[in-house]
Design a protein around this motif. Structure first.
Motif, mmCIF file in Angstrom:
data_model
loop_
_atom_site.group_PDB
_atom_site.id
_atom_site.type_symbol
_atom_site.label_atom_id
_atom_site.label_comp_id
_atom_site.label_asym_id
_atom_site.label_seq_id
_atom_site.Cartn_x
_atom_site.Cartn_y
_atom_site.Cartn_z
ATOM 1 N N UNK A 229 -44.079 2.773 26.533
ATOM 2 C CA UNK A 229 -43.668 2.558 27.931
ATOM 3 C C UNK A 229 -42.222 2.919 28.223
ATOM 4 N N UNK A 230 -41.385 2.958 27.185
ATOM 5 C CA UNK A 230 -39.971 3.278 27.389
ATOM 6 C C UNK A 230 -39.618 4.659 26.837
ATOM 7 N N UNK A 231 -40.639 5.485 26.606
ATOM 8 C CA UNK A 231 -40.425 6.847 26.104
ATOM 9 C C UNK A 231 -39.533 6.846 24.872
ATOM 10 N N UNK A 232 -39.924 6.029 23.878
ATOM 11 C CA UNK A 232 -39.183 5.913 22.611
ATOM 12 C C UNK A 232 -37.733 5.505 22.816
ATOM 13 N N UNK A 233 -37.469 4.764 23.882
ATOM 14 C CA UNK A 233 -36.133 4.249 24.134
ATOM 15 C C UNK A 233 -35.343 5.013 25.165
ATOM 16 N N UNK B 89 -27.292 8.749 17.568
ATOM 17 C CA UNK B 89 -27.873 9.151 16.290
ATOM 18 C C UNK B 89 -28.980 8.171 15.902
ATOM 19 N N UNK B 90 -30.044 8.714 15.323
ATOM 20 C CA UNK B 90 -31.153 7.889 14.865
ATOM 21 C C UNK B 90 -31.259 8.007 13.348
ATOM 22 N N UNK B 91 -31.918 7.036 12.720
ATOM 23 C CA UNK B 91 -32.048 7.028 11.262
ATOM 24 C C UNK B 91 -32.760 8.262 10.748
ATOM 25 N N UNK B 92 -32.486 8.597 9.485
ATOM 26 C CA UNK B 92 -33.055 9.824 8.924
ATOM 27 C C UNK B 92 -34.572 9.772 8.808
ATOM 28 N N UNK B 93 -35.153 8.564 8.713
ATOM 29 C CA UNK B 93 -36.603 8.425 8.633
ATOM 30 C C UNK B 93 -37.231 8.027 9.957
ATOM 31 N N UNK B 94 -36.434 7.911 10.983
ATOM 32 C CA UNK B 94 -36.896 7.542 12.317
ATOM 33 C C UNK B 94 -37.634 8.725 12.934
ATOM 34 N N UNK B 95 -38.796 8.471 13.551
ATOM 35 C CA UNK B 95 -39.562 9.583 14.133
ATOM 36 C C UNK B 95 -38.798 10.273 15.252
ATOM 37 N N UNK B 96 -37.803 9.573 15.814
ATOM 38 C CA UNK B 96 -36.987 10.203 16.859
ATOM 39 C C UNK B 96 -36.043 11.256 16.272
ATOM 40 N N UNK C 76 -40.406 10.402 22.453
ATOM 41 C CA UNK C 76 -39.779 10.636 23.764
ATOM 42 C C UNK C 76 -40.804 11.114 24.795
ATOM 43 N N UNK C 77 -42.082 10.723 24.604
ATOM 44 C CA UNK C 77 -43.174 11.118 25.502
ATOM 45 C C UNK C 77 -43.316 12.628 25.620
ATOM 46 N N UNK D 295 -52.412 -1.211 39.508
ATOM 47 C CA UNK D 295 -53.369 -2.291 39.219
ATOM 48 C C UNK D 295 -54.467 -1.854 38.262
ATOM 49 N N UNK D 296 -54.459 -0.582 37.868
ATOM 50 C CA UNK D 296 -55.390 -0.122 36.855
ATOM 51 C C UNK D 296 -54.894 -0.374 35.444
ATOM 52 N N UNK D 297 -53.653 -0.824 35.321
ATOM 53 C CA UNK D 297 -53.073 -1.161 34.026
ATOM 54 C C UNK D 297 -53.432 -2.602 33.688
ATOM 55 N N UNK D 298 -53.987 -2.825 32.489
ATOM 56 C CA UNK D 298 -54.310 -4.186 32.057
ATOM 57 C C UNK D 298 -53.111 -4.854 31.398
ATOM 58 N N UNK D 299 -52.445 -4.121 30.512
ATOM 59 C CA UNK D 299 -51.287 -4.675 29.813
ATOM 60 C C UNK D 299 -50.415 -3.538 29.301
ATOM 61 N N UNK D 300 -49.127 -3.827 29.148
ATOM 62 C CA UNK D 300 -48.186 -2.844 28.618
ATOM 63 C C UNK D 300 -47.602 -3.419 27.337
ATOM 64 N N UNK D 301 -47.425 -2.568 26.306
ATOM 65 C CA UNK D 301 -47.062 -3.083 24.985
ATOM 66 C C UNK D 301 -45.740 -2.509 24.455
ATOM 67 N N UNK D 302 -44.611 -2.891 25.055
ATOM 68 C CA UNK D 302 -43.335 -2.474 24.470
ATOM 69 C C UNK D 302 -43.189 -3.089 23.089
#
Length: 327
Positions: A202-206, A217-224, A239-240, A276-283
């Motif tokens: 929901x936050x486009x990887x932050x 900068x992101x960690x060397x093993x971070x998918x980002x 990042x969507x 209203x078609x969204x049931x839940x969002x999972x950050x």
């Protein structure tokens, strides 16, 4: 916290729930069971009753932490778990009854339950959606009582729509200010089929926290760091699918034009809940202190017509091409 009907499952899910990809660790860092349990308990105390996990998250540690957390709460919480990514080669042929049954049995052990609340196929190859035997195998396990409900997690809108042909209870899909296409038709169709929807990334990887810059900068093993061009899995997960520099610029403009004032993250979650078609969002959250930021989203006022227009304008200006056409 407010709650919404989760499709045909009979469960009312918290509008803001918890995704556990990061649970007990930042991406690529060592797992901390202590932090994981504390994060889960904090979410529960804040009214969260829906938890999303997967058998590959921290190599099963996420599930095992959840197993400890839910003891005595089984009738009050709903755990949705994903399977399929443990395949040595993630190909359509791997989604057969033998493998799926093995994954389900392992999840039962990890979560220490007699039946799984909900099982999602974990972003399988598109071909799987055209192989009914896969879904018939899930129907069989549901009839046997190993699983109570099942569905799919998808990369593309078309996959979610195709999944509605089967006896599913839920679809997990990426939807956020940088990924608007599911709102065009998918959510309406899911609602018509009485299928619950789980919004992930929901936050486009932050990016939609508004805190990242070109120098972040992101960690060397971070998918980002490692998956910006889809090197490890679908590029849309990171990042969507938005080019990082473009995403930083777009997030900054959203922050300024919406007057977010360091609250872009909860506003981004509130935007998702406008549908209203969204049931839940999972950050996600890796530590307890991150929970409050997420759950406050449900308490924010609705977006105005002008604010909704700003989101669409920024999307059309920066994001639509090529994201709209790829996913």
């Amino acid at each position: 916290m407010k709650y919404r009907r989760f499709g045909n499952t009979g469960f009312n899910a918290s509008e803001v729930s918890l995704g556990t990809w990061q649970l007990g660790s930042k991406w690529g860092d060592p797992f901390s069971e202590k932090d994981a349990i504390a994060t889960l308990e904090e979410a529960y105390d804040q009214g969260v009753n829906f938890f999303d996990t997967a058998d590959v998250y921290q190599d099963g540690e996420s599930q095992r932490a959840i197993a400890k957390f839910i003891k005595g709460k089984e009738d009050k919480v709903f755990v949705s778990t994903k399977i399929g990514r443990r395949l040595d080669s993630h190909v359509a042929e791997g989604y057969n009854e033998k493998n799926l049954r093995g994954f389900v049995e392992d999840c039962l052990k990890n979560l220490d339950v007699d039946a799984l609340d909900n099982v999602l196929l974990h972003c399988p190859p598109t071909q799987v959606f055209y192989e009914p035997e896969v879904f018939f195998a899930m129907d069989k396990m549901k009839k046997e009582g190993l699983i109570k409900n099942y569905g799919v997690s998808v990369e593309k809108v078309e996959e979610g729509i195709k999944a509605l042909d089967y006896n599913i209870s839920s679809v997990e899909i990426i939807y956020n200010m940088f990924r608007l296409r599911p709102a065009d038709n998918f959510f309406k169709m899911a609602k018509e089929h009485d299928v619950g929807t789980i919004v992930r990334v929901p936050l486009a990887s932050g990016l939609l926290t508004g805190k990242y810059t070109l120098d972040t900068k992101f960690g060397k093993n971070d998918h980002r760091t490692t998956n910006r061009n889809g090197e490890e899995f679908d590029a849309g997960e990171t990042f969507s699918g938005v080019d990082y520099a473009t995403g930083v610029k777009a997030a900054q403009e959203l922050d300024e034009r919406l007057g977010a004032g360091n609250k872009l993250a909860p506003m981004a979650l509130r935007y998702i809940l406008m549908n209203d078609g969204v049931s839940t969002v999972i950050p996600g959250a890796s530590k307890p202190e991150q929970i409050e930021r997420n759950v406050t989203a449900a308490e924010l006022p609705p977006f105005t017509h002008e604010q909704m227009g700003i989101v669409r304008d920024v999307y059309d200006k920066y994001i639509k091409n090529p994201v709209q056409y790829k996913w």
